[in-house]
Scaffold this active site. Structure first.
Site, short mmCIF file in Angstrom:
data_model
loop_
_atom_site.label_atom_id
_atom_site.label_comp_id
_atom_site.label_asym_id
_atom_site.label_seq_id
_atom_site.Cartn_x
_atom_site.Cartn_y
_atom_site.Cartn_z
N HIS A 93 0.85 -1.19 0.00
CA HIS A 93 0.00 0.00 0.00
C HIS A 93 0.89 1.25 0.00
O HIS A 93 2.12 1.16 0.16
CB HIS A 93 -0.92 -0.02 1.22
CG HIS A 93 -2.01 -1.06 1.10
ND1 HIS A 93 -3.01 -1.20 2.03
CD2 HIS A 93 -2.24 -2.01 0.15
CE1 HIS A 93 -3.82 -2.19 1.66
NE2 HIS A 93 -3.37 -2.69 0.53
N GLU A 130 1.30 3.67 2.14
CA GLU A 130 2.02 4.04 3.37
C GLU A 130 3.32 3.25 3.52
O GLU A 130 4.39 3.85 3.71
CB GLU A 130 1.11 3.83 4.60
CG GLU A 130 -0.18 4.64 4.57
CD GLU A 130 -1.33 3.90 3.90
OE1 GLU A 130 -1.10 3.16 2.91
OE2 GLU A 130 -2.47 4.05 4.37
N ALA A 140 -25.09 4.43 -35.93
CA ALA A 140 -24.85 3.59 -37.11
C ALA A 140 -25.74 4.13 -38.23
O ALA A 140 -26.79 4.74 -37.97
CB ALA A 140 -25.18 2.12 -36.82
N TRP A 197 -16.07 4.57 -39.88
CA TRP A 197 -15.84 5.09 -38.57
C TRP A 197 -16.59 6.40 -38.45
O TRP A 197 -16.48 7.22 -39.35
CB TRP A 197 -14.35 5.32 -38.29
CG TRP A 197 -13.56 4.05 -38.26
CD1 TRP A 197 -12.71 3.59 -39.20
CD2 TRP A 197 -13.54 3.07 -37.21
NE1 TRP A 197 -12.14 2.39 -38.80
CE2 TRP A 197 -12.65 2.06 -37.59
CE3 TRP A 197 -14.20 2.95 -35.99
CZ2 TRP A 197 -12.39 0.94 -36.78
CZ3 TRP A 197 -13.95 1.85 -35.19
CH2 TRP A 197 -13.05 0.86 -35.59
N ARG A 221 -10.51 2.35 -22.22
CA ARG A 221 -10.60 0.88 -22.07
C ARG A 221 -9.49 0.35 -21.16
O ARG A 221 -9.70 -0.56 -20.37
CB ARG A 221 -10.49 0.21 -23.43
CG ARG A 221 -11.75 0.28 -24.26
CD ARG A 221 -11.52 -0.38 -25.59
NE ARG A 221 -12.75 -0.51 -26.37
CZ ARG A 221 -12.80 -1.07 -27.56
NH1 ARG A 221 -11.70 -1.56 -28.12
NH2 ARG A 221 -13.94 -1.16 -28.21
N LEU A 261 -12.66 -5.59 -29.14
CA LEU A 261 -12.84 -5.09 -27.77
C LEU A 261 -11.56 -5.17 -26.96
O LEU A 261 -11.57 -5.60 -25.80
CB LEU A 261 -13.98 -5.83 -27.06
CG LEU A 261 -15.37 -5.73 -27.67
CD1 LEU A 261 -16.41 -6.38 -26.75
CD2 LEU A 261 -15.77 -4.28 -27.94
N GLU A 271 -20.33 -0.31 -24.12
CA GLU A 271 -20.03 0.30 -25.43
C GLU A 271 -21.12 0.04 -26.45
O GLU A 271 -20.87 0.01 -27.65
CB GLU A 271 -18.67 -0.23 -25.94
CG GLU A 271 -17.50 0.21 -25.08
CD GLU A 271 -16.19 0.27 -25.84
OE1 GLU A 271 -16.18 0.06 -27.06
OE2 GLU A 271 -15.17 0.51 -25.18
N GLY A 277 -24.56 -1.94 -28.31
CA GLY A 277 -25.18 -0.89 -29.09
C GLY A 277 -26.30 -0.19 -28.32
O GLY A 277 -26.41 -0.30 -27.10
N THR A 295 -29.38 -0.75 -27.98
CA THR A 295 -30.35 -1.55 -27.21
C THR A 295 -29.83 -1.76 -25.79
O THR A 295 -30.55 -1.54 -24.80
CB THR A 295 -30.56 -2.92 -27.89
OG1 THR A 295 -30.93 -2.70 -29.25
CG2 THR A 295 -31.64 -3.75 -27.18
#
Ligand SMILES: NC(=O)c1ccc[n+]([C@@H]2O[C@H](COP(=O)([O-])OP(=O)(O)OC[C@H]3O[C@@H](n4cnc5c(N)ncnc54)[C@H](OP(=O)(O)O)[C@@H]3O)[C@@H](O)[C@H]2O)c1
Length: 330
Positions: free
Chosen positions: A44, A46, A157, A165, A179, A199, A259, A261, A263
């Site tokens: 840690h 400290e 889209a 893109w 990410r 991904l 990410e 879509g 829905t």
């Protein structure tokens, strides 16, 4: 404390532990040692700062330790920081954020019981370093970032399903950096079927970035898709965002970026399970195609989900808008 918060930022943003920094200052104001937590299983902040002081040949007895998070009083993979501080003879501890984790909390009390002054001095920078981690602990579930790339007219889209893109290189590079800071990326089966995304985190100038767990939500068979190329992926056979977060929490996920879509993003927003928004907005118009967000059951302006602590960042010709959302209905 501001220096300690800056040191904390050297630690990884992903993983089960918070980012913590520590600076030890002598009675005459001299900096004796400093350190930060490098991630789960490592010392840690400290003990790291105490080791730094020792390496510099400094005696820390009677010194003050400034630490961004209340020192832990429990034994996890490493020993209690309260023990390390009291053994070293530190005279006072100033901490900026109380530890919300019931397993690790109570450190200040332990220090006081040993005659060490322990003072809680809230400092915004120290809290902001761990905003997602603190949020996840308080909510008892992973922190959810909803991210998408859209045209100016809110399309993610085109009518034919293409989305490569929408934004340019700089926006995409930024998204790869995000990410690399999270524990998991989640998409719906529709996105896997349409785009067969990798991904992975591919931020520029980072040789071996942390790779988040890949999660796919939905019932249809997507075997053979690139997301399943190795064991660092999980199928969530459900349409329930709460269930998805339970699955991810069981895999030690503290932060997830959804990410899409549309829905899946809409399902998380409807469930009140989005904490942070990242919208990459391209100066382009489609006029038709998929909407970034579907029906949220909001019929009147007063019911709009509103962001706070909003930022707008130019990324080449695109703009990233980020915002935090108030917790909605569960
Ligand atoms: N611009 C961007 O940032 C971005 C990002 C991602 C995707 N996209 C684009 O978005 C399009 C795909 O969007 P999409 O909305 O079809 O994909 P999606 O949200 O990725 O997947 C939808 C599918 O997920 C399953 N599902 C999971 N949870 C659900 C829930 N709560 N309610 C209903 N279904 C749920 C259903 O499939 P099952 O039948 O398998 O259960 C559903 O058909 C593609 O054209 C892609 O290119 C754009």
């Amino acid at each position: 404390m501001v220096r300690a918060a800056g040191l904390a930022l050297h630690g990884p943003a992903h993983g089960p532990n918070p980012r913590v920094g520590c600076v030890i200052v002598g009675p005459d104001g001299t900096m004796l040692g400093e350190g930060w937590h490098r991630g789960a299983g490592t010392p840690h902040a400290e003990p790291a700062a105490l080791a730094d002081a020792a390496a510099r040949g400094h005696d820390v007895s009677g010194a003050t330790a400034y630490v961004t998070l209340e020192p832990c009083a429990h034994t996890g993979r490493t020993g209690p920081c309260t023990d390390a501080l009291s053994r070293a003879g530190v005279g006072a501890v100033v901490y900026a954020v109380e530890d919300p984790n019931p397993q690790a909390a109570g450190g200040a009390q332990v220090l006081r019981s040993r005659g060490i002054e322990a003072r809680h001095v809230p400092v915004a920078q120290a809290r902001d370093v761990n905003r997602r981690w603190l949020g996840a602990v308080a909510l008892g579930r992973p922190w959810v970032i909803a991210k998408w790339a859209q045209t100016l007219d809110g399309r993610t889209a085109a009518a034919d399903g293409t989305s490569f893109w929408i934004t340019g290189d700089e926006a995409r590079a930024h998204a790869h950096g995000v990410r690399a800071e999270v524990d998991a990326i989640l998409v719906g089966t529709g996105t896997v079927a349409a785009d067969d995304p990798e991904l992975s985190a591919r931020p520029a100038h980072v040789e071996a970035p942390h790779q988040p767990l890949r999660a796919v939500m939905g019932r249809r068979d997507t075997s053979g898709a690139r997301v399943w190329r190795d064991g660092n992926a999980v199928a969530i056979d459900s349409h329930d965002p709460h269930e998805a977060l339970r699955v991810l929490a069981a895999r030690d996920v503290r932060t997830v970026v959804v990410e899409g879509g549309g829905t899946v993003t809409t399902a998380f927003l409807r469930a009140g399970l989005v904490d942070e928004l990242h919208a990459y907005i391209a100066p382009a118009l489609l006029g038709s195609g998929t909407a970034a967000v579907g029906d949220l059951g909001i019929a009147t302006m007063g019911g709009a989900l509103r962001g706070r602590d909003v930022t707008a960042t130019a990324l080449g010709v695109d703009t990233l808008v980020t915002a935090f959302l108030q917790r909605g209905p569960q």
